[in-house]
Design a protein around this motif. Structure first.
Motif, PDB file in Angstrom:
ATOM      1  N   LEU A  37      14.668 -22.230  -9.265  1.00  0.00           N
ATOM      2  CA  LEU A  37      14.124 -21.858  -7.969  1.00  0.00           C
ATOM      3  C   LEU A  37      12.907 -22.707  -7.599  1.00  0.00           C
ATOM      4  O   LEU A  37      12.273 -23.319  -8.458  1.00  0.00           O
ATOM      5  CB  LEU A  37      13.744 -20.376  -7.971  1.00  0.00           C
ATOM      6  N   GLU A  38      12.578 -22.700  -6.320  1.00  0.00           N
ATOM      7  CA  GLU A  38      11.475 -23.529  -5.812  1.00  0.00           C
ATOM      8  C   GLU A  38      10.168 -23.242  -6.535  1.00  0.00           C
ATOM      9  O   GLU A  38       9.411 -24.168  -6.854  1.00  0.00           O
ATOM     10  CB  GLU A  38      11.308 -23.282  -4.317  1.00  0.00           C
ATOM     11  N   HIS A  39       9.903 -21.977  -6.825  1.00  0.00           N
ATOM     12  CA  HIS A  39       8.627 -21.609  -7.432  1.00  0.00           C
ATOM     13  C   HIS A  39       8.715 -21.493  -8.952  1.00  0.00           C
ATOM     14  O   HIS A  39       7.815 -20.938  -9.585  1.00  0.00           O
ATOM     15  CB  HIS A  39       8.113 -20.317  -6.799  1.00  0.00           C
ATOM     16  N   ASP A  40       9.792 -22.049  -9.513  1.00  0.00           N
ATOM     17  CA  ASP A  40       9.926 -22.181 -10.964  1.00  0.00           C
ATOM     18  C   ASP A  40       9.372 -23.509 -11.465  1.00  0.00           C
ATOM     19  O   ASP A  40       9.457 -23.804 -12.664  1.00  0.00           O
ATOM     20  CB  ASP A  40      11.399 -22.080 -11.388  1.00  0.00           C
ATOM     21  N   VAL A  41       8.833 -24.315 -10.559  1.00  0.00           N
ATOM     22  CA  VAL A  41       8.234 -25.608 -10.921  1.00  0.00           C
ATOM     23  C   VAL A  41       6.924 -25.775 -10.162  1.00  0.00           C
ATOM     24  O   VAL A  41       6.696 -25.146  -9.128  1.00  0.00           O
ATOM     25  CB  VAL A  41       9.166 -26.795 -10.599  1.00  0.00           C
ATOM     26  N   TRP A  42       6.079 -26.653 -10.689  1.00  0.00           N
ATOM     27  CA  TRP A  42       4.758 -26.829 -10.077  1.00  0.00           C
ATOM     28  C   TRP A  42       4.836 -27.513  -8.723  1.00  0.00           C
ATOM     29  O   TRP A  42       3.982 -27.295  -7.855  1.00  0.00           O
ATOM     30  CB  TRP A  42       3.841 -27.606 -11.014  1.00  0.00           C
ATOM     31  N   SER A  43       5.869 -28.352  -8.513  1.00  0.00           N
ATOM     32  CA  SER A  43       6.036 -29.002  -7.216  1.00  0.00           C
ATOM     33  C   SER A  43       7.523 -29.204  -6.948  1.00  0.00           C
ATOM     34  O   SER A  43       8.143 -30.098  -7.529  1.00  0.00           O
ATOM     35  CB  SER A  43       5.314 -30.350  -7.163  1.00  0.00           C
ATOM     36  N   HIS A  44       8.062 -28.382  -6.087  1.00  0.00           N
ATOM     37  CA  HIS A  44       9.484 -28.473  -5.759  1.00  0.00           C
ATOM     38  C   HIS A  44       9.837 -29.856  -5.201  1.00  0.00           C
ATOM     39  O   HIS A  44      10.802 -30.496  -5.641  1.00  0.00           O
ATOM     40  CB  HIS A  44       9.825 -27.381  -4.744  1.00  0.00           C
ATOM     41  N   LYS A  45       9.049 -30.349  -4.279  1.00  0.00           N
ATOM     42  CA  LYS A  45       9.361 -31.629  -3.635  1.00  0.00           C
ATOM     43  C   LYS A  45       9.301 -32.791  -4.630  1.00  0.00           C
ATOM     44  O   LYS A  45      10.158 -33.674  -4.621  1.00  0.00           O
ATOM     45  CB  LYS A  45       8.408 -31.872  -2.465  1.00  0.00           C
ATOM     46  N   GLN A  46       8.288 -32.790  -5.490  1.00  0.00           N
ATOM     47  CA  GLN A  46       8.122 -33.916  -6.411  1.00  0.00           C
ATOM     48  C   GLN A  46       9.118 -33.901  -7.568  1.00  0.00           C
ATOM     49  O   GLN A  46       9.308 -34.933  -8.218  1.00  0.00           O
ATOM     50  CB  GLN A  46       6.693 -33.928  -6.957  1.00  0.00           C
ATOM     51  N   LEU A  47       9.751 -32.768  -7.812  1.00  0.00           N
ATOM     52  CA  LEU A  47      10.660 -32.678  -8.959  1.00  0.00           C
ATOM     53  C   LEU A  47      12.134 -32.614  -8.572  1.00  0.00           C
ATOM     54  O   LEU A  47      12.990 -32.425  -9.434  1.00  0.00           O
ATOM     55  CB  LEU A  47      10.302 -31.448  -9.803  1.00  0.00           C
ATOM     56  N   LEU A  48      12.440 -32.809  -7.308  1.00  0.00           N
ATOM     57  CA  LEU A  48      13.831 -32.741  -6.876  1.00  0.00           C
ATOM     58  C   LEU A  48      14.708 -33.812  -7.513  1.00  0.00           C
ATOM     59  O   LEU A  48      15.931 -33.636  -7.608  1.00  0.00           O
ATOM     60  CB  LEU A  48      13.917 -32.849  -5.348  1.00  0.00           C
ATOM     61  N   ASP A  49      14.113 -34.918  -7.931  1.00  0.00           N
ATOM     62  CA  ASP A  49      14.897 -35.966  -8.589  1.00  0.00           C
ATOM     63  C   ASP A  49      14.542 -36.075 -10.070  1.00  0.00           C
ATOM     64  O   ASP A  49      14.794 -37.104 -10.700  1.00  0.00           O
ATOM     65  CB  ASP A  49      14.712 -37.316  -7.893  1.00  0.00           C
ATOM     66  N   VAL A  50      13.977 -35.008 -10.634  1.00  0.00           N
ATOM     67  CA  VAL A  50      13.621 -34.961 -12.048  1.00  0.00           C
ATOM     68  C   VAL A  50      14.564 -34.007 -12.758  1.00  0.00           C
ATOM     69  O   VAL A  50      14.781 -32.881 -12.297  1.00  0.00           O
ATOM     70  CB  VAL A  50      12.155 -34.520 -12.235  1.00  0.00           C
ATOM     71  N   VAL A  51      15.118 -34.464 -13.867  1.00  0.00           N
ATOM     72  CA  VAL A  51      16.065 -33.646 -14.622  1.00  0.00           C
ATOM     73  C   VAL A  51      15.423 -32.307 -14.980  1.00  0.00           C
ATOM     74  O   VAL A  51      14.283 -32.249 -15.438  1.00  0.00           O
ATOM     75  CB  VAL A  51      16.524 -34.383 -15.897  1.00  0.00           C
ATOM     76  N   SER A  52      16.149 -31.253 -14.724  1.00  0.00           N
ATOM     77  CA  SER A  52      15.837 -29.833 -14.895  1.00  0.00           C
ATOM     78  C   SER A  52      15.638 -29.133 -13.558  1.00  0.00           C
ATOM     79  O   SER A  52      15.716 -27.898 -13.490  1.00  0.00           O
ATOM     80  CB  SER A  52      14.616 -29.547 -15.791  1.00  0.00           C
ATOM     81  N   HIS A  53      15.418 -29.916 -12.484  1.00  0.00           N
ATOM     82  CA  HIS A  53      15.227 -29.292 -11.173  1.00  0.00           C
ATOM     83  C   HIS A  53      16.003 -30.006 -10.070  1.00  0.00           C
ATOM     84  O   HIS A  53      15.762 -29.782  -8.886  1.00  0.00           O
ATOM     85  CB  HIS A  53      13.735 -29.255 -10.823  1.00  0.00           C
ATOM     86  N   THR A  54      16.941 -30.857 -10.433  1.00  0.00           N
ATOM     87  CA  THR A  54      17.741 -31.541  -9.418  1.00  0.00           C
ATOM     88  C   THR A  54      18.695 -30.543  -8.756  1.00  0.00           C
ATOM     89  O   THR A  54      19.102 -29.558  -9.380  1.00  0.00           O
ATOM     90  CB  THR A  54      18.549 -32.689 -10.023  1.00  0.00           C
ATOM     91  N   PRO A  55      19.057 -30.774  -7.512  1.00  0.00           N
ATOM     92  CA  PRO A  55      19.938 -29.833  -6.815  1.00  0.00           C
ATOM     93  C   PRO A  55      21.262 -29.576  -7.524  1.00  0.00           C
ATOM     94  O   PRO A  55      21.761 -28.445  -7.518  1.00  0.00           O
ATOM     95  CB  PRO A  55      20.147 -30.505  -5.459  1.00  0.00           C
ATOM     96  N   ILE A  56      21.838 -30.599  -8.167  1.00  0.00           N
ATOM     97  CA  ILE A  56      23.119 -30.385  -8.838  1.00  0.00           C
ATOM     98  C   ILE A  56      22.970 -29.429 -10.018  1.00  0.00           C
ATOM     99  O   ILE A  56      23.846 -28.599 -10.285  1.00  0.00           O
ATOM    100  CB  ILE A  56      23.743 -31.728  -9.269  1.00  0.00           C
ATOM    101  N   GLU A  57      21.844 -29.495 -10.718  1.00  0.00           N
ATOM    102  CA  GLU A  57      21.610 -28.592 -11.851  1.00  0.00           C
ATOM    103  C   GLU A  57      21.285 -27.176 -11.386  1.00  0.00           C
ATOM    104  O   GLU A  57      21.823 -26.194 -11.922  1.00  0.00           O
ATOM    105  CB  GLU A  57      20.455 -29.105 -12.702  1.00  0.00           C
ATOM    106  N   THR A  58      20.386 -27.071 -10.424  1.00  0.00           N
ATOM    107  CA  THR A  58      19.968 -25.737  -9.992  1.00  0.00           C
ATOM    108  C   THR A  58      21.132 -24.986  -9.345  1.00  0.00           C
ATOM    109  O   THR A  58      21.303 -23.786  -9.567  1.00  0.00           O
ATOM    110  CB  THR A  58      18.780 -25.819  -9.030  1.00  0.00           C
ATOM    111  N   ALA A  59      21.950 -25.707  -8.578  1.00  0.00           N
ATOM    112  CA  ALA A  59      23.110 -25.068  -7.961  1.00  0.00           C
ATOM    113  C   ALA A  59      24.111 -24.623  -9.025  1.00  0.00           C
ATOM    114  O   ALA A  59      24.665 -23.516  -8.947  1.00  0.00           O
ATOM    115  CB  ALA A  59      23.768 -26.020  -6.972  1.00  0.00           C
ATOM    116  N   ALA A  60      24.331 -25.467 -10.034  1.00  0.00           N
ATOM    117  CA  ALA A  60      25.292 -25.128 -11.086  1.00  0.00           C
ATOM    118  C   ALA A  60      24.843 -23.894 -11.852  1.00  0.00           C
ATOM    119  O   ALA A  60      25.657 -22.996 -12.136  1.00  0.00           O
ATOM    120  CB  ALA A  60      25.469 -26.311 -12.030  1.00  0.00           C
TER     121      ALA A  60
END
Length: 270
Positions: free
Chosen positions: A163-186
């Motif tokens: 989720l967005e608030h499961d990381v310190w910066s949603h925008k900065q971590l969207l392309d970082v493994v563990s918070h990419t859209p393909i992972e979070t959706a899966a």
């Protein structure tokens, strides 16, 4: 009765046996699930862990990496493991509790999902491809075996902050493994399809920021607080209403020679 369940990526159970002892002494959960024990079965510190007041222990490990274990005050009626992605790499173990009054019959699944490496592209990074395959097999297992059709708890280092608030910066971590859209959706799809309830967010919903992991690379992890919620406790629907508290024991991250993960604990009133 209350049932207290903790999950912790310990990052070597032998190296951090003193941290395990301290946590058990201070928190006294009924069940502690460990991941990344990094210990072959013949070297596992079974007797020492049992001496901490947890006589019932199951473990599956291998040298140097992965490995899962469950420590319990209550005996087990059944134990089991699953091989994922055709690999014998010690990423799952389960128990069904017995002789535990209201907790009897509850099955606990302890998972360690692959981290996925650094490049979020399955064509360029085999580790990321493995992670996505692992989650797809988890999804298939949920549909095939229906683990939530009876009282069940799924815990572990799932290596995804969904989720967005499961990381310190949603925008900065969207392309970082563990918070990419393909992972979070899966992860969210497999959780919802199988009928698991995210206990932490059921009790402490967004926008509260919650983390369970802080990188070793941060020179001052506590001040920076650039964390991610990678460690999870999920409940079958019939247990969802029993959760009374959820917390992260953040102070363990500041102990001597710490794991980069902190324990997550749920208290259920059964």
């Amino acid at each position: 009765m209350n049932l207290t369940v903790s999950t912790w990526n310990i990052n070597s159970v032998r190296l951090r046996i003193d941290q395990v002892r301290r946590f058990l002494d201070e928190r006294r959960p009924d069940v502690l699930c460990l991941q990344e024990t990094k210990c072959p079965n013949d070297k596992f510190p079974l007797k020492e862990l049992q001496s901490f007041g947890y006589p019932f222990v199951v473990h599956m490990g291998q040298k140097g990496y992965n490995g899962v274990a469950i420590l319990s005050r209550y005996p087990f009626a059944e134990t089991g493991t699953m091989e994922m992605c055709g690999r014998q790499d010690a990423r799952h173990i389960s128990v069904t509790l017995t002789q535990a009054k209201a907790a009897s019959g509850i099955t606990l699944h302890n998972f360690y999902v692959p981290a996925g490496g650094d490049i979020p592209d399955p064509d360029l990074n085999e580790k990321f491809r493995h992670k996505l395959q692992f989650m797809e097999e988890l999804r298939a297992w949920g549909g095939r075996s229906r683990p939530t059709s009876a009282p069940a708890i799924l815990v572990g280092d799932l290596n995804v902050a969904p989720l967005e608030h499961d990381v310190w910066s949603h925008k900065q971590l969207l392309d970082v493994v563990s918070h990419t859209p393909i992972e979070t959706a899966a992860l969210e799809e497999l959780r919802q399809e199988a009928g698991w309830v995210d206990a932490m967010r059921a009790l402490r919903p967004e926008p509260e920021k919650i983390y369970s992991w802080w990188s070793y690379r941060s020179p001052d992890w506590e001040a920076a607080n650039k964390g991610r919620r990678l460690d999870h406790i999920w409940l079958s629907d019939d247990l969802a209403g029993t959760v009374r508290s959820m917390d992260v024991t953040k102070e363990t991250r500041g102990w001597d020679r710490p794991s980069d993960h902190a324990p997550v604990t749920a208290v259920l009133e059964l």
